[in-house]
Design an enzyme around this catalytic site. Structure first.
Site, PDB file in Angstrom:
ATOM      1  N   LYS A   1      45.703  -5.232  44.442  1.00  0.00           N
ATOM      2  CA  LYS A   1      46.729  -6.201  44.815  1.00  0.00           C
ATOM      3  C   LYS A   1      46.168  -7.056  45.948  1.00  0.00           C
ATOM      4  O   LYS A   1      45.676  -6.520  46.944  1.00  0.00           O
ATOM      5  CB  LYS A   1      48.004  -5.495  45.273  1.00  0.00           C
ATOM      6  CG  LYS A   1      48.708  -4.700  44.190  1.00  0.00           C
ATOM      7  CD  LYS A   1      50.015  -4.105  44.728  1.00  0.00           C
ATOM      8  CE  LYS A   1      50.765  -3.366  43.647  1.00  0.00           C
ATOM      9  NZ  LYS A   1      52.054  -2.824  44.151  1.00  0.00           N
TER      10      LYS A   1
ATOM     11  N   ASP B   1      64.443   2.167  44.029  1.00  0.00           N
ATOM     12  CA  ASP B   1      64.205   1.239  42.918  1.00  0.00           C
ATOM     13  C   ASP B   1      63.546   1.969  41.755  1.00  0.00           C
ATOM     14  O   ASP B   1      62.601   1.485  41.153  1.00  0.00           O
ATOM     15  CB  ASP B   1      63.331   0.074  43.393  1.00  0.00           C
ATOM     16  CG  ASP B   1      63.309  -1.072  42.367  1.00  0.00           C
ATOM     17  OD1 ASP B   1      64.177  -1.087  41.474  1.00  0.00           O
ATOM     18  OD2 ASP B   1      62.420  -1.928  42.466  1.00  0.00           O
TER      19      ASP B   1
ATOM     20  N   GLU C   1      54.705 -10.772  44.144  1.00  0.00           N
ATOM     21  CA  GLU C   1      55.329 -11.639  45.131  1.00  0.00           C
ATOM     22  C   GLU C   1      54.312 -12.135  46.143  1.00  0.00           C
ATOM     23  O   GLU C   1      54.362 -13.280  46.593  1.00  0.00           O
ATOM     24  CB  GLU C   1      56.453 -10.880  45.843  1.00  0.00           C
ATOM     25  CG  GLU C   1      57.144 -11.708  46.912  1.00  0.00           C
ATOM     26  CD  GLU C   1      58.117 -10.875  47.725  1.00  0.00           C
ATOM     27  OE1 GLU C   1      58.754 -11.449  48.617  1.00  0.00           O
ATOM     28  OE2 GLU C   1      58.210  -9.664  47.482  1.00  0.00           O
ATOM     29  N   PHE C   2      53.345 -11.267  46.491  1.00  0.00           N
ATOM     30  CA  PHE C   2      52.413 -11.610  47.564  1.00  0.00           C
ATOM     31  C   PHE C   2      51.113 -12.215  47.054  1.00  0.00           C
ATOM     32  O   PHE C   2      50.340 -12.754  47.828  1.00  0.00           O
ATOM     33  CB  PHE C   2      52.094 -10.365  48.382  1.00  0.00           C
ATOM     34  CG  PHE C   2      53.303  -9.793  49.078  1.00  0.00           C
ATOM     35  CD1 PHE C   2      53.838 -10.412  50.201  1.00  0.00           C
ATOM     36  CD2 PHE C   2      53.906  -8.642  48.605  1.00  0.00           C
ATOM     37  CE1 PHE C   2      54.937  -9.887  50.835  1.00  0.00           C
ATOM     38  CE2 PHE C   2      55.010  -8.111  49.235  1.00  0.00           C
ATOM     39  CZ  PHE C   2      55.537  -8.730  50.357  1.00  0.00           C
ATOM     40  N   GLY C   3      50.831 -12.102  45.766  1.00  0.00           N
ATOM     41  CA  GLY C   3      49.580 -12.637  45.255  1.00  0.00           C
ATOM     42  C   GLY C   3      49.268 -12.063  43.893  1.00  0.00           C
ATOM     43  O   GLY C   3      50.151 -11.551  43.194  1.00  0.00           O
TER      44      GLY C   3
END
Length: 998
Positions: free
Chosen positions: A665, A758, A643-645
């Site tokens: 990440k 999750d 989602e962030f990269g």
């Protein structure tokens, strides 16, 4: 007086003389012991003949022209003949069973004229057993008949002319005998016969050496079928094999049979033929179990014959646990390339293996710490207050971290490589050494904690600065909790002064307080516990006093109330802001009656600290995650996107340490501050965890671009994709081992008070050793590209297929809801990454779960594992097992693999598999063909028909082996058909009222 008429003796004698030229004598068999041999006696035999006119002794020649003595009789003209011939007394020796061999000739009665009524062609053989010689008198009634002897061939006058030799040989046996000796007797009843030879013997097994054991001469048994067991004696320098003594059996024929057991050469000796010879110089044999002598191992020798072990050369040794066949070894050389890294009062040491390991593979390392005074040049051992990670001795890896050193002190560290013979060596120790000076340390313990004032809902405390601040103290942290609630939670308060007032306490409650100081070097140790009890609720008198005071000074009261109201309003606004700020998800959803900074379990368990409690998120990141220099990170390739990269693989090389493979990440360009905070929030969480089944955080890069989170590299990626790629390739034990690792990681997180929310196979990573590690500690991003993967409620998105019903309905996330998710992960693992609930919609999944239906057991899933899944899916969360219990159950399964072979259907309580509106009603089909068409497997219709499965009832009883026997080779098709059969079977049970919902 009756005159007996006999044929002339020359007729028989001539025939015997002819035999002498035709017959070749047989050598005596080695297993026979002679008691009598008439051919061997050249003088007269002088046997007793009765009447004297019957048998007569005559002489003949054998094939070597050696005289032999024989007896003949030929009184065939007169009837009723009774002529006896008795041998001398024969000593039987040790025999129990005697053999008598007769060689004789017999005249054909038809070749003699005028004797048809009186001539016989047989004679009788008798014996009489006695302990001594009874004299010359024959007492016929004492004799026992052995047999009637008949000739196989008889001779005629024509045979004499043609020189045809017809010698008969008959052997009879006597026994068992009980006396010392016996007589043999021959009765003639009117035959023309000549006894050419009489041989009496018994059989025995002669002495032999077999399997290095000597077996002595042994007389055979008394019966034809008897076997005499004989125990052997080992030859020189041999010994009996353990619990296997050498034995053989002597048969009635004088043959050795059935060898059992054996002897083996002793240590220091080896077999050569039937003997044991000593090992030569420079050779040895350490055990009698070894077959041959072996050459001495490297760096050892033997200087004498018959050695059982070799001595080590000077400077070489053999450890007590070393077997004799390994080479002698020596201690290793010193470690190489010793480097260090100082972090305040912690030192990390790393080195390379020694150049010479001494010839051994059991090299470990030990660390010696000395505190030194440079001025005096003296060093003393560091003592027991120093900590070593992982340990001080027995290190298998070539690195160690030394902790709890004094600040600004001088130390020398010696790193020694040792192996199994180091303690045997008298040589000087070899080691690598390094001297260092520590830097600033964390502050020492806060002391002098005192209670200044105690009220109903507040406590004022004061304390003294630490004796050794080791720097500038920037703040103090006060930890407090209710004494009887220490197993649940605690709260903290931070201040910069040496006093503080703790408010919002409960009246009449005992609280425990501890304080620690904070500097740039980190937190010091907590102070000793201080127990303080708040005051009880105010009495009526106190209310009266308050009323009087208000009357006396109403202006003051109004002012106080106004100020108090303002303060309360400020706190409400501040609390609302804090409550709204989240890291991945809202902590307001966390179960509990109070908004607490920490969730903590006692005793001795590390506690998860919510990054939300920090006003500055950067401070949380830097407290729990190591800041890395971007130059130490080498990005090699992109392996995914988040989602962030991007997510990349690369290498991390820290100064003085080995480079390691890592996953990186990165935060994409153009991020907002909120995105940066959420991105680093996961690092703040991961940095608090240290467990082999939880993904390890290496560090973060926040002072450069791109912002990076660096974690350990997991070669096999996500568990669900890994299982799908290797469908059917693992044993049940391997799959249970994976589940056990996941459960252990979740147990660790639960003990720290962390709720994952999750947990799914996609969020479990697998390394090259098949170790599974829990990952993905932020729920703020999209879980899957599939919009059906989550069910949106007020407050965020939830992964429905993995989430407990109370979390879906009430957003109550606890460790118990993680246990529900773990049950789904179990199902994913045992089904090799199948999608839970297959193609059902989320609404159908929620409805089915509410109605009590659960997922059926995957194909080939042991009943015990499916039962554990069902336990994890209990509707009442209190009835679900704890992760501690799950780990214990899986450990028992691994220790007892037979429990994993339990067939389905033996669960402790009946279950009903998943049934919902989207599942076809298989009981409504009329034929097997319709059913196959409904599940899109109509291609196999002919296979089912050919095998005789013509009704749905017969199909419902099929097993996976039955399905495979139809020639269905595709694993996916096998699974689909078996899953449909299981559902069909469940529907049939449900139709008959036997299905029970969980």
């Amino acid at each position: 007086m009756v005159v007996q008429t006999r044929y002339p003796s020359w007729i028989i004698l001539c025939y015997i003389w002819l035999l002498g030229f035709a017959h070749t004598g047989e050598a005596q068999a080695a297993k026979e012991v002679l008691l009598l041999d008439s051919k061997a006696q050249q003088t007269e035999l002088e046997w007793i003949s009765s009447p004297p006119s019957g048998w007569e002794e005559i002489s003949g020649l054998d094939e070597n022209y050696t005289p032999i003595r024989t007896y003949q009789v030929c009184q065939v003209m007169e009837p009723n003949q009774n002529n006896w011939l008795r041998t001398n007394w024969i000593s039987k020796g040790n025999a129990q069973r005697i053999f008598v061999e007769l060689k004789f000739t017999l005249r054909d009665c038809n070749s003699l004229p005028g004797v048809l009524g009186t001539c016989k062609e047989t004679f009788n053989l008798y014996y009489y057993e006695t302990d001594y010689d009874t004299g010359r008198n024959i007492r016929e009634n004492l004799y026992v008949k052995i047999d009637t002897i008949a000739a196989d061939e008889s001779f005629t006058q024509g045979d004499l002319g043609e020189r045809k030799m017809k010698l008969n040989t008959e052997v009879r046996e006597i026994g068992p005998l009980s006396k010392k000796g016996f007589y043999l007797a021959f009765q003639d009843v009117g035959a023309c016969i000549a006894l050419v030879s009489v041989k009496v013997y018994y059989k025995k097994c002669w002495s032999i050496i077999e399997n290095l054991a000597v077996f002595p001469d042994t007389v055979t048994g008394s019966e034809f079928s008897s076997l005499v067991e004989v125990r052997g004696t080992c030859v020189s320098s041999a010994e009996e094999e353990a619990e296997n003594s050498p034995r053989m059996h002597c048969s009635a024929e004088g043959e050795w049979l059935v060898p059992i057991g054996k002897c083996i050469c002793k240590a220091g000796y080896q077999q050569k033929g039937d003997t044991c010879e000593p090992c030569g110089r420079r050779f040895y044999k350490s055990s009698s179990q070894d077959l041959q002598c072996s050459r001495c191992p490297t760096h050892s020798f033997s200087d004498r014959e018959g050695s059982s072990r070799c001595e080590c050369e000077d400077g070489y040794y053999r450890a007590p646990s070393d077997p004799p066949y390994v080479a002698c070894t020596r201690p290793p050389s010193a470690p190489q390339n010793l480097i260090f890294n100082i972090n305040q009062t912690t030192v990390s040491l790393e080195w390379s293996p020694p150049a010479d390991n001494g010839g051994r593979n059991d090299v470990t390392y030990r660390i010696l710490c000395k505190r030194c005074s440079w001025e005096q040049g003296e060093c003393v051992p560091c003592g027991s207050n120093i900590g070593y990670m992982p340990q001080q001795t027995g290190l298998e890896d070539n690195y160690v971290t030394v902790m709890d050193l004094l600040a600004h002190a001088n130390y020398t560290f010696e790193v020694e490589a040792v192996n199994g013979v180091s303690d045997l060596s008298r040589s000087q120790r070899l080691f690598a050494a390094v001297s260092i000076t520590t830097g600033q340390a964390a502050p020492s313990q806060v002391s002098g904690v005192m209670k200044e004032r105690v009220l109903q809902r507040s406590v004022e405390l004061s304390w003294q600065e630490p004796e050794h601040p080791n720097g500038v103290i920037t703040e103090y942290e006060i930890k407090y909790y209710e004494k009887d609630q220490r197993e649940r939670t605690y709260s903290t308060l931070k201040t910069k002064s040496t006093s503080a007032s703790i408010n919002n306490l409960k009246p009449g409650t005992v609280y425990v307080f501890q304080i620690r100081a904070f500097t740039a070097a980190g937190y010091g140790n907590y102070s000793p516990r201080l127990d303080v009890a708040t005051l009880e609720e105010a009495s009526g008198k106190m209310f009266e006093a308050t009323a009087v005071s208000s009357e006396q000074n109403p202006v003051i009261i109004i002012a106080v109330v106004a100020v108090a109201g303002t303060i309360i309003l400020v706190f409400m606004v501040f609390g609302f802001i804090i409550g709204r700020r989240h890291c991945g998800y809202s902590k307001a959803d966390q179960e509990g009656d109070e908004e607490l900074y920490f969730h903590f379990k006692f005793p001795g368990t590390k506690t998860y600290i919510d990054p939300e409690t920090y006003e500055d998120p950067n401070r949380a990141v830097h407290q729990f995650a190591k800041e890395l220099d971007a130059s130490c990170i080498k990005i090699e390739r992109v392996i995914g996107a988040g989602e962030f990269g991007e997510v990349c693989s690369g290498r991390l090389k820290l100064p003085g340490k080995r480079d390691v493979a890592v996953a990186i990440k990165t935060l994409k360009v153009g991020y907002t501050e909120k995105q940066r905070r959420d991105f680093l929030c996961e690092a703040s969480i991961m940095g608090q965890f240290d467990h082999p089944n939880v993904v390890h955080l290496e560090g973060v890069v926040t002072r450069g671009k791109p912002v990076m989170i660096v974690i350990e590299f997991m070669e096999n990626g996500a568990l669900d994709a890994f299982l799908r790629k290797h469908d059917g390739q693992f044993t049940v034990i391997q799959l249970v081992g994976m589940l056990r690792g996941i459960a252990a990681g979740m147990r660790y997180l639960a003990d720290m008070g962390y709720v994952h929310r999750d947990l799914a196979a996609r969020n479990i990573l697998v390394n090259s050793n098949l170790v599974c590690k829990v990952s993905d500690f932020g729920l703020s991003r999209v879980i899957e590209d599939d919009p059906e993967a989550v069910y949106t409620t007020t407050g965020g998105k939830i992964p429905v297929r993995w989430t407990a019903p109370e979390a879906i309905q009430y957003r109550k996330f606890t460790s118990a809801s993680d246990v529900w998710s773990y049950g789904i992960v179990m199902w994913e693992v045992m089904s090799y990454g199948e999608r839970p609930y297959w193609d059902m919609s989320n609404q159908d999944v929620i409805k089915a779960i509410e109605e009590g239906y659960r997922l059926p057991a995957p194909m080939d899933c042991p009943a015990g594992l499916h039962q554990l899944m069902l336990d994890c899916w209990q509707k009442e969360r209190a009835e679900r097992p704890k992760f501690e219990q799950i780990v214990g159950i899986l450990d028992k399964m691994i220790r007892n693999p037979s429990s994993l072979k339990t067939p389905l259907g033996t669960c402790s309580r009946p279950i009903s598999p998943l049934l919902d509106q989207s599942t076809p009603d298989f009981t409504a089909f009329c034929s097997v063909g319709e059913w196959l068409q409904a599940i899109k497997m109509e291609r196999y219709k002919d296979n089912f028909t050919a095998a005789g499965y013509n009704s749905l009832e017969s199909v419902a009883r099929m097993t996976i082996d039955d399905v495979m026997s139809l020639g269905i080779t595709l694993v996916g098709h096998q699974k689909k058909i078996m899953s449909s059969i299981q559902t069909m079977r469940a529907q049939m049970l449900h139709l008959h009222g036997t299905g029970i919902q969980v």
